[in-house]
Design a protein around this motif. Structure first.
Motif, PDB file in Angstrom:
ATOM      1  N   ASN B  37      30.370  51.449  26.724  1.00 22.54           N
ATOM      2  CA  ASN B  37      29.061  51.581  26.173  1.00 22.54           C
ATOM      3  C   ASN B  37      27.992  50.597  26.813  1.00 22.54           C
ATOM      4  OD1 ASN B  37      30.484  51.957  23.021  1.00 22.54           O
ATOM      5  ND2 ASN B  37      29.316  53.618  24.064  1.00 22.54           N
ATOM      6  N   GLY B  38      26.830  50.988  27.422  1.00 20.17           N
ATOM      7  CA  GLY B  38      25.873  50.193  28.066  1.00 20.17           C
ATOM      8  C   GLY B  38      25.972  49.995  29.419  1.00 20.17           C
ATOM      9  N   ALA B  39      27.201  50.539  30.172  1.00 16.82           N
ATOM     10  CA  ALA B  39      27.642  50.220  31.648  1.00 16.82           C
ATOM     11  C   ALA B  39      26.559  50.707  32.382  1.00 16.82           C
ATOM     12  CB  ALA B  39      29.018  51.001  31.691  1.00 16.82           C
ATOM     13  N   GLY B  40      25.789  51.816  32.105  1.00 19.66           N
ATOM     14  CA  GLY B  40      24.757  52.301  32.946  1.00 19.66           C
ATOM     15  C   GLY B  40      25.046  53.917  33.403  1.00 19.66           C
ATOM     16  N   LYS B  41      26.089  54.417  32.575  1.00 19.70           N
ATOM     17  CA  LYS B  41      26.370  55.737  33.010  1.00 19.70           C
ATOM     18  C   LYS B  41      25.280  56.906  32.739  1.00 19.70           C
ATOM     19  CE  LYS B  41      29.525  56.004  29.937  1.00 19.70           C
ATOM     20  NZ  LYS B  41      29.288  54.511  29.312  1.00 19.70           N
ATOM     21  N   SER B  42      24.459  56.740  31.855  1.00 20.95           N
ATOM     22  CA  SER B  42      23.454  57.648  31.520  1.00 20.95           C
ATOM     23  C   SER B  42      22.336  57.445  32.392  1.00 20.95           C
ATOM     24  CB  SER B  42      22.898  57.558  29.984  1.00 20.95           C
ATOM     25  OG  SER B  42      24.046  57.699  29.072  1.00 20.95           O
ATOM     26  N   THR B  43      21.945  55.918  32.444  1.00 22.20           N
ATOM     27  CA  THR B  43      21.056  55.678  33.431  1.00 22.20           C
ATOM     28  C   THR B  43      21.358  56.253  34.778  1.00 22.20           C
ATOM     29  OG1 THR B  43      20.872  53.695  32.409  1.00 22.20           O
ATOM     30  CG2 THR B  43      19.786  53.630  34.491  1.00 22.20           C
ATOM     31  N   GLU B  89      22.339  63.275  27.289  1.00 18.82           N
ATOM     32  CA  GLU B  89      23.104  62.638  26.191  1.00 18.82           C
ATOM     33  C   GLU B  89      22.568  63.117  24.957  1.00 18.82           C
ATOM     34  OE1 GLU B  89      23.649  58.377  26.686  1.00 18.82           O
ATOM     35  OE2 GLU B  89      25.160  58.313  25.226  1.00 18.82           O
ATOM     36  N   GLN B 199      33.340  59.667  27.230  1.00 18.67           N
ATOM     37  CA  GLN B 199      34.144  58.626  26.591  1.00 18.67           C
ATOM     38  C   GLN B 199      35.341  58.885  26.560  1.00 18.67           C
ATOM     39  OE1 GLN B 199      32.772  55.613  25.407  1.00 18.67           O
ATOM     40  NE2 GLN B 199      30.659  56.191  25.642  1.00 18.67           N
TER      41      GLN B 199
HETATM   42  N1  LIG Z   1      15.122  53.331  27.563  1.00 20.46           N
HETATM   43  C1  LIG Z   1      15.649  51.966  27.462  1.00 20.46           C
HETATM   44  N2  LIG Z   1      14.926  50.886  27.657  1.00 20.46           N
HETATM   45  C2  LIG Z   1      15.510  49.675  27.843  1.00 20.46           C
HETATM   46  N3  LIG Z   1      16.871  49.503  28.214  1.00 20.46           N
HETATM   47  C3  LIG Z   1      17.413  50.752  28.333  1.00 20.46           C
HETATM   48  C4  LIG Z   1      16.948  52.098  28.043  1.00 20.46           C
HETATM   49  N4  LIG Z   1      17.959  52.761  28.248  1.00 20.46           N
HETATM   50  C5  LIG Z   1      19.085  52.140  28.341  1.00 20.46           C
HETATM   51  N5  LIG Z   1      19.005  50.805  28.493  1.00 20.46           N
HETATM   52  C6  LIG Z   1      19.816  49.618  28.827  1.00 20.46           C
HETATM   53  O1  LIG Z   1      20.419  50.095  29.959  1.00 20.46           O
HETATM   54  C7  LIG Z   1      22.006  49.598  30.044  1.00 20.46           C
HETATM   55  C8  LIG Z   1      22.569  50.701  30.297  1.00 20.46           C
HETATM   56  O2  LIG Z   1      22.315  52.072  29.230  1.00 20.46           O
HETATM   57  P1  LIG Z   1      23.038  53.322  29.584  1.00 20.46           P
HETATM   58  O3  LIG Z   1      22.205  54.120  28.687  1.00 20.46           O
HETATM   59  O4  LIG Z   1      22.691  53.737  30.954  1.00 20.46           O
HETATM   60  O5  LIG Z   1      24.323  53.195  29.190  1.00 20.46           O
HETATM   61  P2  LIG Z   1      25.619  54.132  29.007  1.00 20.46           P
HETATM   62  O6  LIG Z   1      26.786  53.630  30.186  1.00 20.46           O
HETATM   63  O7  LIG Z   1      25.218  55.603  29.159  1.00 20.46           O
HETATM   64  O8  LIG Z   1      26.295  53.863  27.434  1.00 20.46           O
HETATM   65  P3  LIG Z   1      26.743  54.724  26.395  1.00 20.46           P
HETATM   66  O9  LIG Z   1      28.123  55.074  26.823  1.00 20.46           O
HETATM   67  O10 LIG Z   1      26.617  53.843  25.114  1.00 20.46           O
HETATM   68  O11 LIG Z   1      26.007  56.022  26.308  1.00 20.46           O
HETATM   69  C9  LIG Z   1      22.075  49.195  28.626  1.00 20.46           C
HETATM   70  O12 LIG Z   1      22.159  47.841  28.626  1.00 20.46           O
HETATM   71  C10 LIG Z   1      20.827  49.829  27.905  1.00 20.46           C
HETATM   72  O13 LIG Z   1      20.491  48.837  26.834  1.00 20.46           O
END
Ligand SMILES: Nc1ncnc2c1ncn2[C@@H]1O[C@H](COP(=O)(O)OP(=O)(O)OP(=O)(O)O)[C@@H](O)[C@H]1O
Ligand SMILES: [Mg+2]
Lengths: 294, 260
Positions: B37-43, B89, B199
């Motif tokens: 979680n929070g690795a940056g995948k969705s980003t 997501e 996941q």
């Molecule tokens: N809208 C936002 N504003 C500020 N920070 C954000 C935002 N969205 C994500 N982040 C931060 O960017 C980082 C990556 O988030 P991301 O959503 O890409 O993670 P993820 O890998 O998709 O996690 P998950 O498995 O929980 O969905 C996290 O540290 C998160 O806190």
């Protein structure tokens, strides 16, 4: 009893026009969360332009109306482009403040260009009143009602079945998800402002034909607020029903209560009603908190 | 087909989410993007589909290429028209629209309007549940049904590159397998490429050709799916795939990493 029906019919017709104008207001709110407080000025620009074309240039009504609608569409587009779009990433309250500023600006322009005396439309609709079972209906009322009804039907079909209608509803629902579908949020905003300006102008022209045109017509922008709050800010159907309700109650109050208190109640009644309704139903009669399913 | 080079992304100008990631999605392949979680995948997915701005995010370095063309800075709607579609997501279906309207919305940018009705029927074949509910407001569907709708909506777009963000979220395990098999089948029929974030690493790798594992805004490892699955260390360490008694050790390692 005849008097009652007379007031009822007046109320229904004026209310239907409120509903139409409110539709534009609700559309903008649903798409962007902003309240267009310059809606009243959108309403007065239409009839003034239409009237000017008809009297100064002797253009026939339908042509004048068409040109008016084109102008209104451009006004709506321009406002979206110049006032709203630069504030796209600003808080919604900034957009609302901007529309207040816009409203003074447009109101000033109307005073400057057309003055503040009441102008009347040359007769557009037939003049001989119809007598329906003892109730006198002026054709302009009948025609206004028909026009509004037809427009409302066209709009519901448009929203339900057209591609743009789908995009407007999707953007209203979830903006980011809508852009992930390839819908352009900018385009939807422009469309809602354009539609709002057009329906406001049509409402204005109809009311202008009934009551004449003067700058105080902008107060319909204020009357539309109770209409949409009554219906629920985000409900199109609510706006239309709210329009009828406010129109009827306003005319009843004007007919029965104003003579007793010496006038003035007509304009206050919508706000009193809204206050009462909101105490009982904070989201309006048809408004939703959004469908939530967890 | 898709090439991400050294991409760096920040949110609100200060929160660093991606610290220079690179990845490739070859034509016609399924690539899995995994990680905690929070690795940056969705980003990463949002960056590819141009949707960062809506979340206050911004690309500060690196580039994204799609079919040889640099695409960062292009608007989301233009990207969909180029053939990149993100199924976001958390379902993000349109609650106030009916099931059928949601599916139609997925096909919004398609030119072949006449085929849409037929394609909706195809989606109903893959997800028979949706057919029964076709006139229901999507907000009233159960979580799993909404997720099926979200996937169906993505397929309706017939993109060249489909980005799926956690498609298995909230779906019963048995159905997850079936859905992933469906995704693979549709991919072959339509000739799409897919980048899927999951996941559920096991299922994702079972259909994927290639896998990337992210940690803390970086790609920490990548390889053929079979390799990743076969490598016990990796799958236990990063993906939590493994037998019961490896759990403790994993927890320990995680804590260690956090401290460091
Ligand atoms: N809208 C936002 N504003 C500020 N920070 C954000 C935002 N969205 C994500 N982040 C931060 O960017 C980082 C990556 O988030 P991301 O959503 O890409 O993670 P993820 O890998 O998709 O996690 P998950 O498995 O929980 O969905 C996290 O540290 C998160 O806190
Ligand atoms: Mg995520």
């Amino acid at each position: 009893m005849i008097f009652f029906f007379q007031m009822l019919i007046n109320g229904i017709v004026v209310g239907s026009i409120y509903g139409l104008v409110a539709l534009g207001f609700v559309l903008i709110y649903r798409a962007s969360g902003a309240l267009n407080l310059a809606n009243g000025e959108f309403v007065i620009f239409g009839p003034y332009i239409c009237l000017m074309l008809m009297t100064a240039l002797q253009v026939p009504f339908l042509v004048a109306l068409l040109i008016t609608l084109i102008f209104s569409a451009i006004l709506g587009l321009a406002v979206e482009r110049i006032v709203v779009r630069p504030l796209q990433n600003a808080p919604v309250i900034s957009v609302i403040m901007a529309t207040i500023g816009l409203s003074s600006l447009l109101a000033g322009a109307v005073h400057m260009i057309w003055g503040h005396s009441t102008k009347t439309f040359p007769p557009v609709f037939p003049q001989t009143p119809l007598n329906i079972g003892g109730i006198i209906v002026t054709p302009v009322y009948l025609w206004s009602f028909i026009v509004v009804l037809v427009l409302l039907i066209i709009f519901s079909i448009f929203f339900k079945y057209s591609k743009i209608g789908l995009a407007i509803r999707a953007v209203a629902d979830d903006q980011q998800a809508a852009s992930s579908m390839g819908m352009s949020v900018k385009f939807v905003y422009a469309a809602t402002w354009t539609i709002a300006a057009i329906v406001a102008a049509i409402g204005g022209v109809l009311i202008g034909n009934i009551n004449g045109v003067n700058p105080t017509m902008a107060s319909i922008g204020l009357t539309v607020l109770p209409v949409v709050i009554l219906g629920g800010l985000d409900s199109v159907i609510g706006a239309i029903i709210g329009g009828f309700a406010i129109g009827i109650l306003q005319n009843m109050a004007g007919g029965y209560l104003d003579p007793l208190v010496g006038g003035g109640l007509k304009d206050v009644v919508p706000f009193i009603i809204v206050l009462l309704i909101l105490m009982l139903r904070p989201h309006g009669l048809f408004g939703s908190r959004g469908i939530e399913r967890v | 087909m898709l090439r991400i080079n050294n991409l760096e992304v920040v949110y609100q100008k200060i929160i660093i989410a991606l610290r220079g990631i690179s990845l490739d999605v070859p034509e016609g392949k399924i690539v899995a993007l995994l990680g905690s979680n929070g690795a940056g995948k969705s980003t990463t997915l949002k960056a590819v589909s141009g949707l960062l701005a809506g979340d206050g995010g911004q690309i500060i370095d690196g580039s994204i290429e799609f079919q040889g063309e640099v695409i960062d800075g292009i608007t989301p709607d233009a990207l969909v028209r180029k053939g990149i579609f993100l199924s976001m997501e958390g379902r993000r279906i349109f609650k106030g629209l009916t099931v059928e309207e949601n599916l139609t919305a997925g096909a919004y940018t398609r030119k072949d309007r006449l085929n849409i009705k037929g394609d909706i029927e195809k989606i109903y074949e893959y997800f028979p549940k949706l057919k029964v509910l076709n006139n229901r407001k999507a907000g009233f569907l159960s979580g799993g049904e909404q997720q099926m709708l979200a996937i169906g909506r993505g397929l309706m777009a017939k993109p060249k590159l489909l980005l799926l963000d956690e498609p298995s979220l909230g779906i019963a395990p048995l159905l997850v397998k079936e859905i992933f098999q469906n995704i693979k089948k549709i991919k072959q029929e339509e000739g799409m490429s897919i980048l899927v974030v999951e996941q559920n690493a096991n299922v994702a790798l079972s259909i994927a050709d290639y896998g990337y594992i992210m940690e803390n805004g970086r790609v920490v490892m990548h390889g053929e799916s079979a390799e990743i699955l076969a490598n016990k260390d990796i799958s236990e360490h990063y993906l939590g795939i493994g037998n019961e008694n490896s759990g403790k050790e994993k927890a320990f390692r995680r804590r260690q990493r956090v401290v460091w």
